[in-house]
Design a protein around this motif. Structure first.
Motif, PDB file in Angstrom:
ATOM      1  N   ALA A  51       0.828  -1.213   0.000  1.00 22.25           N
ATOM      2  CA  ALA A  51       0.000   0.000   0.000  1.00 22.25           C
ATOM      3  C   ALA A  51       0.862   1.263   0.000  1.00 22.25           C
ATOM      4  O   ALA A  51       0.478   2.282  -0.571  1.00 22.25           O
ATOM      5  CB  ALA A  51      -0.927  -0.004   1.214  1.00 22.25           C
ATOM      6  N   ALA A  52       2.022   1.194   0.655  1.00 25.13           N
ATOM      7  CA  ALA A  52       2.898   2.370   0.752  1.00 25.13           C
ATOM      8  C   ALA A  52       3.934   2.410  -0.377  1.00 25.13           C
ATOM      9  O   ALA A  52       4.803   3.289  -0.388  1.00 25.13           O
ATOM     10  CB  ALA A  52       3.605   2.373   2.109  1.00 25.13           C
ATOM     11  N   CYS A  53       3.850   1.462  -1.308  1.00 24.26           N
ATOM     12  CA  CYS A  53       4.822   1.352  -2.415  1.00 24.26           C
ATOM     13  C   CYS A  53       6.249   1.254  -1.872  1.00 24.26           C
ATOM     14  O   CYS A  53       7.139   2.009  -2.265  1.00 24.26           O
ATOM     15  CB  CYS A  53       4.679   2.518  -3.395  1.00 24.26           C
ATOM     16  N   LEU A  54       6.448   0.326  -0.951  1.00 21.03           N
ATOM     17  CA  LEU A  54       7.759   0.137  -0.324  1.00 21.03           C
ATOM     18  C   LEU A  54       8.334  -1.254  -0.604  1.00 21.03           C
ATOM     19  O   LEU A  54       9.194  -1.735   0.143  1.00 21.03           O
ATOM     20  CB  LEU A  54       7.643   0.352   1.188  1.00 21.03           C
ATOM     21  N   GLY A  55       7.838  -1.914  -1.661  1.00 19.19           N
ATOM     22  CA  GLY A  55       8.422  -3.209  -2.011  1.00 19.19           C
ATOM     23  C   GLY A  55       7.782  -4.359  -1.269  1.00 19.19           C
ATOM     24  O   GLY A  55       6.567  -4.403  -1.106  1.00 19.19           O
ATOM     25  N   ASP A  56       8.621  -5.289  -0.789  1.00 16.85           N
ATOM     26  CA  ASP A  56       8.068  -6.453  -0.101  1.00 16.85           C
ATOM     27  C   ASP A  56       8.956  -6.852   1.072  1.00 16.85           C
ATOM     28  O   ASP A  56      10.064  -6.357   1.235  1.00 16.85           O
ATOM     29  CB  ASP A  56       7.846  -7.621  -1.069  1.00 16.85           C
ATOM     30  N   ILE A  57       8.440  -7.773   1.857  1.00 19.21           N
ATOM     31  CA  ILE A  57       9.101  -8.159   3.109  1.00 19.21           C
ATOM     32  C   ILE A  57      10.473  -8.798   2.847  1.00 19.21           C
ATOM     33  O   ILE A  57      11.410  -8.612   3.622  1.00 19.21           O
ATOM     34  CB  ILE A  57       8.155  -9.087   3.917  1.00 19.21           C
ATOM     35  N   GLY A  58      10.594  -9.513   1.722  1.00 20.43           N
ATOM     36  CA  GLY A  58      11.865 -10.156   1.397  1.00 20.43           C
ATOM     37  C   GLY A  58      12.968  -9.146   1.133  1.00 20.43           C
ATOM     38  O   GLY A  58      14.148  -9.413   1.373  1.00 20.43           O
ATOM     39  N   ARG A  59      12.580  -7.972   0.625  1.00 23.39           N
ATOM     40  CA  ARG A  59      13.562  -6.922   0.347  1.00 23.39           C
ATOM     41  C   ARG A  59      14.050  -6.288   1.648  1.00 23.39           C
ATOM     42  O   ARG A  59      15.217  -5.955   1.781  1.00 23.39           O
ATOM     43  CB  ARG A  59      12.917  -5.864  -0.550  1.00 23.39           C
ATOM     44  N   HIS A  60      13.135  -6.144   2.600  1.00 25.20           N
ATOM     45  CA  HIS A  60      13.485  -5.471   3.853  1.00 25.20           C
ATOM     46  C   HIS A  60      14.161  -6.405   4.858  1.00 25.20           C
ATOM     47  O   HIS A  60      15.006  -5.962   5.629  1.00 25.20           O
ATOM     48  CB  HIS A  60      12.237  -4.849   4.488  1.00 25.20           C
ATOM     49  N   PHE A  61      13.752  -7.683   4.827  1.00 22.57           N
ATOM     50  CA  PHE A  61      14.274  -8.648   5.801  1.00 22.57           C
ATOM     51  C   PHE A  61      14.687  -9.923   5.065  1.00 22.57           C
ATOM     52  O   PHE A  61      14.012 -10.952   5.177  1.00 22.57           O
ATOM     53  CB  PHE A  61      13.213  -8.979   6.861  1.00 22.57           C
ATOM     54  N   PRO A  62      15.793  -9.903   4.305  1.00 21.97           N
ATOM     55  CA  PRO A  62      16.155 -11.068   3.486  1.00 21.97           C
ATOM     56  C   PRO A  62      16.413 -12.312   4.349  1.00 21.97           C
ATOM     57  O   PRO A  62      16.993 -12.209   5.425  1.00 21.97           O
ATOM     58  CB  PRO A  62      17.432 -10.615   2.762  1.00 21.97           C
ATOM     59  N   ASP A  63      15.949 -13.482   3.843  1.00 22.26           N
ATOM     60  CA  ASP A  63      16.134 -14.703   4.633  1.00 22.26           C
ATOM     61  C   ASP A  63      17.560 -15.223   4.546  1.00 22.26           C
ATOM     62  O   ASP A  63      17.891 -16.256   5.112  1.00 22.26           O
ATOM     63  CB  ASP A  63      15.091 -15.771   4.264  1.00 22.26           C
ATOM     64  N   THR A  64      18.417 -14.473   3.819  1.00 23.79           N
ATOM     65  CA  THR A  64      19.845 -14.793   3.801  1.00 23.79           C
ATOM     66  C   THR A  64      20.580 -14.039   4.910  1.00 23.79           C
ATOM     67  O   THR A  64      21.764 -14.258   5.128  1.00 23.79           O
ATOM     68  CB  THR A  64      20.459 -14.380   2.450  1.00 23.79           C
ATOM     69  N   ASP A  65      19.852 -13.153   5.610  1.00 22.51           N
ATOM     70  CA  ASP A  65      20.467 -12.319   6.644  1.00 22.51           C
ATOM     71  C   ASP A  65      20.238 -12.976   8.005  1.00 22.51           C
ATOM     72  O   ASP A  65      19.106 -13.094   8.469  1.00 22.51           O
ATOM     73  CB  ASP A  65      19.818 -10.925   6.615  1.00 22.51           C
ATOM     74  N   GLN A  67      20.568 -11.936  10.801  1.00 24.11           N
ATOM     75  CA  GLN A  67      19.950 -11.023  11.773  1.00 24.11           C
ATOM     76  C   GLN A  67      18.480 -11.382  12.009  1.00 24.11           C
ATOM     77  O   GLN A  67      17.941 -11.142  13.091  1.00 24.11           O
ATOM     78  CB  GLN A  67      20.056  -9.589  11.226  1.00 24.11           C
ATOM     79  N   TRP A  68      17.838 -11.954  10.984  1.00 19.86           N
ATOM     80  CA  TRP A  68      16.393 -12.231  11.089  1.00 19.86           C
ATOM     81  C   TRP A  68      16.104 -13.690  11.404  1.00 19.86           C
ATOM     82  O   TRP A  68      14.949 -14.101  11.426  1.00 19.86           O
ATOM     83  CB  TRP A  68      15.676 -11.799   9.797  1.00 19.86           C
ATOM     84  N   ALA A  69      17.142 -14.489  11.669  1.00 21.62           N
ATOM     85  CA  ALA A  69      16.920 -15.895  12.004  1.00 21.62           C
ATOM     86  C   ALA A  69      16.129 -15.983  13.309  1.00 21.62           C
ATOM     87  O   ALA A  69      16.513 -15.411  14.326  1.00 21.62           O
ATOM     88  CB  ALA A  69      18.248 -16.621  12.134  1.00 21.62           C
ATOM     89  N   GLY A  70      15.006 -16.685  13.259  1.00 20.38           N
ATOM     90  CA  GLY A  70      14.175 -16.863  14.454  1.00 20.38           C
ATOM     91  C   GLY A  70      13.508 -15.589  14.932  1.00 20.38           C
ATOM     92  O   GLY A  70      13.004 -15.537  16.059  1.00 20.38           O
ATOM     93  N   ALA A  71      13.506 -14.563  14.084  1.00 28.37           N
ATOM     94  CA  ALA A  71      12.999 -13.246  14.499  1.00 28.37           C
ATOM     95  C   ALA A  71      11.539 -13.294  14.944  1.00 28.37           C
ATOM     96  O   ALA A  71      10.731 -14.030  14.382  1.00 28.37           O
ATOM     97  CB  ALA A  71      13.142 -12.253  13.349  1.00 28.37           C
ATOM     98  N   ASP A  72      11.226 -12.496  15.953  1.00 28.19           N
ATOM     99  CA  ASP A  72       9.846 -12.269  16.366  1.00 28.19           C
ATOM    100  C   ASP A  72       9.211 -11.391  15.288  1.00 28.19           C
ATOM    101  O   ASP A  72       9.625 -10.245  15.077  1.00 28.19           O
ATOM    102  CB  ASP A  72       9.851 -11.544  17.718  1.00 28.19           C
ATOM    103  N   SER A  73       8.213 -11.912  14.591  1.00 31.41           N
ATOM    104  CA  SER A  73       7.645 -11.171  13.470  1.00 31.41           C
ATOM    105  C   SER A  73       6.983  -9.866  13.901  1.00 31.41           C
ATOM    106  O   SER A  73       6.797  -8.968  13.083  1.00 31.41           O
ATOM    107  CB  SER A  73       6.658 -12.051  12.694  1.00 31.41           C
ATOM    108  N   ARG A  74       6.622  -9.750  15.178  1.00 29.06           N
ATOM    109  CA  ARG A  74       6.068  -8.470  15.647  1.00 29.06           C
ATOM    110  C   ARG A  74       7.098  -7.362  15.484  1.00 29.06           C
ATOM    111  O   ARG A  74       6.754  -6.210  15.221  1.00 29.06           O
ATOM    112  CB  ARG A  74       5.636  -8.569  17.110  1.00 29.06           C
ATOM    113  N   GLU A  75       8.380  -7.708  15.626  1.00 33.90           N
ATOM    114  CA  GLU A  75       9.440  -6.714  15.443  1.00 33.90           C
ATOM    115  C   GLU A  75       9.524  -6.295  13.972  1.00 33.90           C
ATOM    116  O   GLU A  75       9.717  -5.114  13.657  1.00 33.90           O
ATOM    117  CB  GLU A  75      10.781  -7.283  15.931  1.00 33.90           C
ATOM    118  N   LEU A  76       9.353  -7.255  13.061  1.00 34.94           N
ATOM    119  CA  LEU A  76       9.351  -6.924  11.632  1.00 34.94           C
ATOM    120  C   LEU A  76       8.163  -5.997  11.326  1.00 34.94           C
ATOM    121  O   LEU A  76       8.310  -4.998  10.614  1.00 34.94           O
ATOM    122  CB  LEU A  76       9.246  -8.189  10.763  1.00 34.94           C
ATOM    123  N   LEU A  77       7.003  -6.347  11.880  1.00 36.47           N
ATOM    124  CA  LEU A  77       5.806  -5.539  11.642  1.00 36.47           C
ATOM    125  C   LEU A  77       5.977  -4.117  12.179  1.00 36.47           C
ATOM    126  O   LEU A  77       5.580  -3.140  11.531  1.00 36.47           O
ATOM    127  CB  LEU A  77       4.595  -6.207  12.302  1.00 36.47           C
TER     128      LEU A  77
END
Ligand code: MG
Length: 157
Positions: A51-65, A67-77
């Motif tokens: 909605a905000a034209c900001l891409g997608d979740i994979g761009r912001h939090f790549p699963d190759t990083d 840093q996001w292993a086991g991340a609490d998704s509330r923090e991503l949100l």
């Protein structure tokens, strides 16, 4: 006003709970994922970013990083919504649909709504949550995994 849609899928695996909307639901299985595998939050993040034209979740939090292993998704949100707010946009409402044969979530919906409202600093009635099955058909019907759809409306401040 701006509209966005998000979709996410995760496969079931070994475990003892499923995270949905930041709410922990005990189960005799789990979800395979880089983060905590919260399909509802991931779909909601993609809808907000869309909605905000900001891409997608994979761009912001790549699963190759790592840093996001086991991340609490509330923090991503929280981070996604901060970027939405930084563009001068606020959530008007969100409508989420969980598609799953298991776990059964009806009894958890108020807690899930409250969990999302707390992260987004909004009223629970701005976030509708519903659940359906696929009547035994396909990968969801075969209980291989679960999916979620999200639609959001954003308004200018
Ligand atoms: Mg995901």
């Amino acid at each position: 006003m701006r509209i966005g849609h998000g979709y996410d899928v995760h496969r079931f695996g070994p475990g003892d709970h499923v995270m949905l909307a930041g709410h922990r639901i005990a189960a005799d299985f789990g979800v395979i994922a880089h983060s905590d595998g919260d399909v509802l939050i991931h779909a909601l993040c993609d809808a907000l970013l869309g909605a905000a034209c900001l891409g997608d979740i994979g761009r912001h939090f790549p699963d190759t990083d790592s840093q996001w292993a086991g991340a609490d998704s509330r923090e991503l949100l929280k981070q996604v919504y901060q970027q939405v707010c930084d563009k001068g946009l606020r959530l008007a409402n969100a409508d989420l649909t969980l598609v799953a044969e298991r776990p059964k979530v009806a009894a958890h919906i108020p807690a899930m709504q409250a969990s999302l409202a707390a992260v987004l600093d909004c009223q629970p009635d701005q976030i509708n949550l519903k659940a359906t099955t696929t009547e035994g058909m396909g990968f969801i019907g075969q209980r291989e995994g679960l999916a979620a759809h999200a639609v959001v409306l954003l308004s200018s401040e």
